[in-house]
Design an enzyme around this catalytic site. Structure first.
Site, PDB file in Angstrom:
ATOM      1  N   LYS A  42      11.967   0.356   0.363  1.00  0.00           N
ATOM      2  CA  LYS A  42      10.546   0.593   0.057  1.00  0.00           C
ATOM      3  C   LYS A  42      10.360   2.067  -0.305  1.00  0.00           C
ATOM      4  CE  LYS A  42       7.382  -0.101   3.303  1.00  0.00           C
ATOM      5  NZ  LYS A  42       6.401  -0.822   4.144  1.00  0.00           N
TER       6      LYS A  42
ATOM      7  N   GLY B  50       0.800  -1.211   0.000  1.00  0.00           N
ATOM      8  CA  GLY B  50       0.000   0.000   0.000  1.00  0.00           C
ATOM      9  C   GLY B  50       0.834   1.263   0.000  1.00  0.00           C
TER      10      GLY B  50
ATOM     11  N   ASP C  63      -2.369  -4.480  10.803  1.00  0.00           N
ATOM     12  CA  ASP C  63      -2.364  -5.025   9.444  1.00  0.00           C
ATOM     13  C   ASP C  63      -1.610  -6.361   9.404  1.00  0.00           C
ATOM     14  OD1 ASP C  63      -3.118  -5.035   6.796  1.00  0.00           O
ATOM     15  OD2 ASP C  63      -1.432  -3.835   6.110  1.00  0.00           O
TER      16      ASP C  63
END
Length: 813
Positions: free
Chosen positions: A512, A494, A608
């Protein structure tokens, strides 16, 4: 159909629309030149701008009211009158809600005995910033502007272009925009020479609407829009109409927190689209759908908002396409499911600032297939387009009135200016002689959440500045990833794309990088550094560093050789994990989560947990990753944290979803889904299966309650699992998935029961081996805790309190 029924149906539609409409805190709707209040066709109430007691909005200047002698039969009632200004005049509005506001000015150039409004030529400004310069209208025009109002008053000024001229307006709308309607963060600049993040604040600009397009749909009027906007069809802007095919759906959009809202775009925008017109029998066509939108060549900068909603796919991650603006690739390999929180038919929008080349009078937008869709049916879609001119502020509205004053000030103050300059120079010299102040540590520009407390399970790092010593230069990251080579991509999420890299001293890392246009990038970036810069644990992925140069948001982690747990369960062709390996991985992840929940006074809730956020090292050691959605747990005198729902579909705690009350038991629920995922080797959600099998948690619980869980075990490990181990493991997963958090175990309990399941597996294997050599099974050395008693005692639940001494060990669980 009966006329009365149609009238009733239209009334119901109106009431539904009205009940869900946005209600702005500031809302001024003015029927200029009129003393009559009126309701227009979109059911809004406009008030006259003057009465017998005087106007409440007109502030100063000379003006008159003018009535249209021959009102056109098809024109709005707002155009029956106008306010005429023969000198500099203004309207003033009190502002309650500081922030972005929409300002709409209506112009209908009718003629009367004294005035022909087509001859008007004038300037309009708002709080000193120019909206219109030397403006005149030859036909009906609605001008819409979006601007930041940062004080408690908005003054809209009208000034004739010359003494012999005049200004006018028929109606004015001023109302506050919804929160986050325009966001400075995440805007990409597209220029003829480069593509980069837009480095200016869009909130300091004025935006004037040029085009608002319902791609693939019909015209939408203010009656169909919660912000009372007009959207027109895209057909006249398509360069090659045969390249596009309309897609539509009858299902309302699946709005998600953090994505688009009905105020960003109404339902109808996201329920229609244009897609590539490809024969179903072929998948090899490579072409783009292209639209040309005319703009004025002298307007160099435009704000472009593109709306997307995947209404053409039947499953996630099957649609990849490229987006081009003025022939430049603005978004490569766009995966809508990635930006839309892994949901289908979930609306999103992406913002750009487009710098046109010299003498260009169009903004060209194209969508076309991506190279990533080689093994998929090629397609590309677009749902909506908004193009707004970025207006250049050109000074104060007081210019004409104060010109002579500045001439006087200039002549009188000339001598004073020389003296002031001499004094200023002296002060600067004295300042330069002062001792320099101590160098301050560079701040990241935001205040971290402090994490206090400690635990023997890991380390909590304290420091005055968040992330101090963790900054990595952008140039080093470029070098480590070979300038973000596509061949080094190892995953996506995401937040952004993940690359494999090698830093100095041959340190292998995972890099990332935030996806351009990601509206959630900044909060996730902050949270990740907040959590990982202060904790260290053997079963939590370590943060190596971060970078926030050149508008980049990059996080650098230790490299996990084996990748996500999910890849080792299904879908990747990797060798299947043994049952013992799966147990050890679940135990490692549970240790990391247990530390996260208990390692500080409030604890940290991950929010998450899923199989893609459990990463495996070279020896299959499990580490929990991706803390972008994490939240501090409740204080000692609280039971939960009230917060918006975040997480991944299929893993989301239903109680948290219903009540928006977050506890550490929400992580326990998600972990329970992971346990069944490990046992069954199938996704948490699989839309291609029969309806009763789509959701893994619900499906597995049905088999568990029937006492037949062995029927759904991954066929690769069915012969490996001992019955007692399977029973303990499945019962643990079942308790994690209890409907209410109070009925779920803590992660400490889960950790114990998983260790117990592993012990049972190894014990039975050793018992079988010992039986062959006539050894006693009453004590098994080297397993941790001796197993005594009959089988019922062995499988009995043991609470955290009984094993507390086992959890707090020098091994740093």
């Amino acid at each position: 159909m009966d006329a009365k029924f149609l009238h009733f149906l239209s009334l119901i539609v109106f009431l539904i629309h009205f009940s869900t409409a946005f209600i702005p805190q500031d809302n001024y709707l003015i029927n200029c030149g009129s003393s009559i209040n009126t309701i227009v066709v979109d059911n809004r109430y406009f008030t006259g701008d003057f009465s017998e007691n005087g106007s409440s909005y007109l502030s100063e200047g000379k003006s008159i009211s003018l009535t249209n002698p021959i009102p056109a039969s098809n024109s709005s009632v707002l155009y029956s009158t106008a306010r005429i200004f023969t000198s500099v005049s203004n309207y003033k509005f009190n502002i309650k809600n500081v922030g972005f506001h929409l300002v709409r000015l209506h112009f209908y150039p009718f003629s009367s005995q004294d005035y022909d409004l087509k001859n008007a030529k004038f300037v309009v400004s708002a709080n000193g910033k120019s909206l219109l310069s030397n403006f005149s209208a030859q036909f009906t025009i609605l001008k819409e502007f979006i601007l930041m109002v940062n004080r408690d008053e908005l003054e809209i000024l009208f000034m004739p272009a010359s003494d012999s001229n005049f200004a006018y307006v028929n109606a004015i709308e001023v109302f506050s925009a919804p929160k986050d309607f325009i966001i400075d963060e995440g805007i990409t600049l597209i220029s003829p020479n480069e593509i980069q993040d837009f480095k200016q604040n869009i909130s300091s600009k004025i935006l004037e609407t040029v085009h608002r397009i319902n791609v693939g749909g019909s015209k939408l009027t203010p009656f169909n829009d919660t912000l009372w906007r007009n959207w027109i069809p895209d057909e006249d802007f398509l360069v090659l109409k045969s390249a596009a095919k309309i897609a539509n759906t009858i299902h309302p959009p699946n709005y998600q927190p953090g994505g688009a809202t009905r105020e960003i775009g109404p339902d109808n925008i996201y329920m229609t689209a244009q897609q590539m017109n490809i024969d179903k029998r072929s998948s090899n066509f490579m072409f783009n759908i292209t639209w040309d939108f005319p703009v004025r060549s002298e307007d160099a900068l435009h704000f472009v908002r593109l709306h997307f909603c995947d209404i053409v796919s039947i499953s996630l991650q099957t649609l990849y396409f490229n987006v081009y603006i003025n022939g430049i690739i603005a978004f490569k390999d766009l995966d809508l499911s990635l930006l839309a929180f892994h949901e289908l038919a979930s609306p999103i929008f992406v913002d750009f600032v487009v710098q046109s080349s010299d003498n260009s009078n169009i903004v060209r937008i194209s969508v076309g297939p991506s190279d990533l869709s080689n093994n998929l049916r090629k397609n590309a879609i677009l749902n909506g387009v908004e193009i707004m001119k970025i207006v250049n502020p050109v000074g104060s509205e007081k210019t004409a009135k104060t010109k002579t004053i500045w001439i006087l000030v200039g002549s009188v103050g000339g001598g004073s200016f020389v003296l002031s300059l001499a004094i200023l120079s002296t002060l600067l010299v004295l300042k330069c002689r002062r001792k320099p102040e101590p160098r301050r540590v560079e701040s990241t520009g935001w205040t971290p959440v402090r994490v206090n407390g400690g635990s023997s399970h890991g380390t909590l790092l304290e420091g005055p500045v968040l992330g101090y010593g963790l900054k990595i230069p952008f140039a080093d990251i470029q070098l480590a990833t070979n300038n973000f080579d596509k061949n080094l991509i190892i995953g996506s999420g995401g937040f952004g794309i993940v690359y494999k890299g090698i830093l100095q001293e041959n340190l292998r890392v995972a890099v990332k990088r935030r996806v351009p246009g990601n509206k959630q990038g900044l909060p996730e970036f902050q949270t990740e550094i907040t959590v990982l810069s202060r904790i260290r644990h053997h079963h939590l992925v370590s943060l190596v560093g971060y970078c926030e140069e050149q508008s980049e948001m990059i996080l650098v982690y230790e490299y996990m050789e084996k990748g996500p747990l999910r890849n080792h369960l299904y879908g990747s062709g990797l060798p299947p994990l043994s049952w013992k390996q799966r147990l050890e991985i679940c135990i490692g992840a549970a240790r990391g989560l247990h530390y996260l929940h208990t390692g500080s006074a409030q604890g940290i809730i991950h929010r998450d947990i899923k199989s893609t956020n459990i990463l495996l090292h070279t020896n299959y050691a499990a580490k929990v990753a991706d803390f972008g959605l994490s939240k501090s747990g409740p204080c000692l005198d609280e039971t939960h944290v009230s917060t918006g729902v975040k997480g991944s579909f299929g893993y989301l705690d239903p109680e948290y979803f219903r009540r928006q009350q977050l506890t550490d038991k929400s992580d326990v629920y998600s972990f329970g889904v992971v346990l069944f995922e490990v046992l069954c080797a199938r996704p948490a959600v699989d839309p291609l299966l029969d309806r009763e099998q789509v959701h893994l948690g619900e499906w597995a619980m049905e088999w568990q309650k029937k006492g037949m869980v062995e029927q759904i075990v991954d066929h690769c490990i069915r012969g490996q699992i001992k019955q007692s181990s399977l029973k303990k493991f499945s019962e643990t997963a079942e308790k994690c998935l209890a409907d209410y958090g109070v009925d779920r175990p803590t992660m400490g309990d889960v950790l114990w029961n998983l260790e117990h399941a592993l012990q049972l597996q190894e014990s039975e294997m050793q018992i079988e081996s010992q039986a062959e050599t006539n050894l006693s099974p009453r004590f098994v050395p080297g397993v941790g805790v001796g197993v005594e008693g009959d089988s019922d005692d062995v499988s009995a639940d043991i609470t955290t309190s009984r094993v507390f001494s086992q959890l707090i060990t020098s091994e740093g669980r």
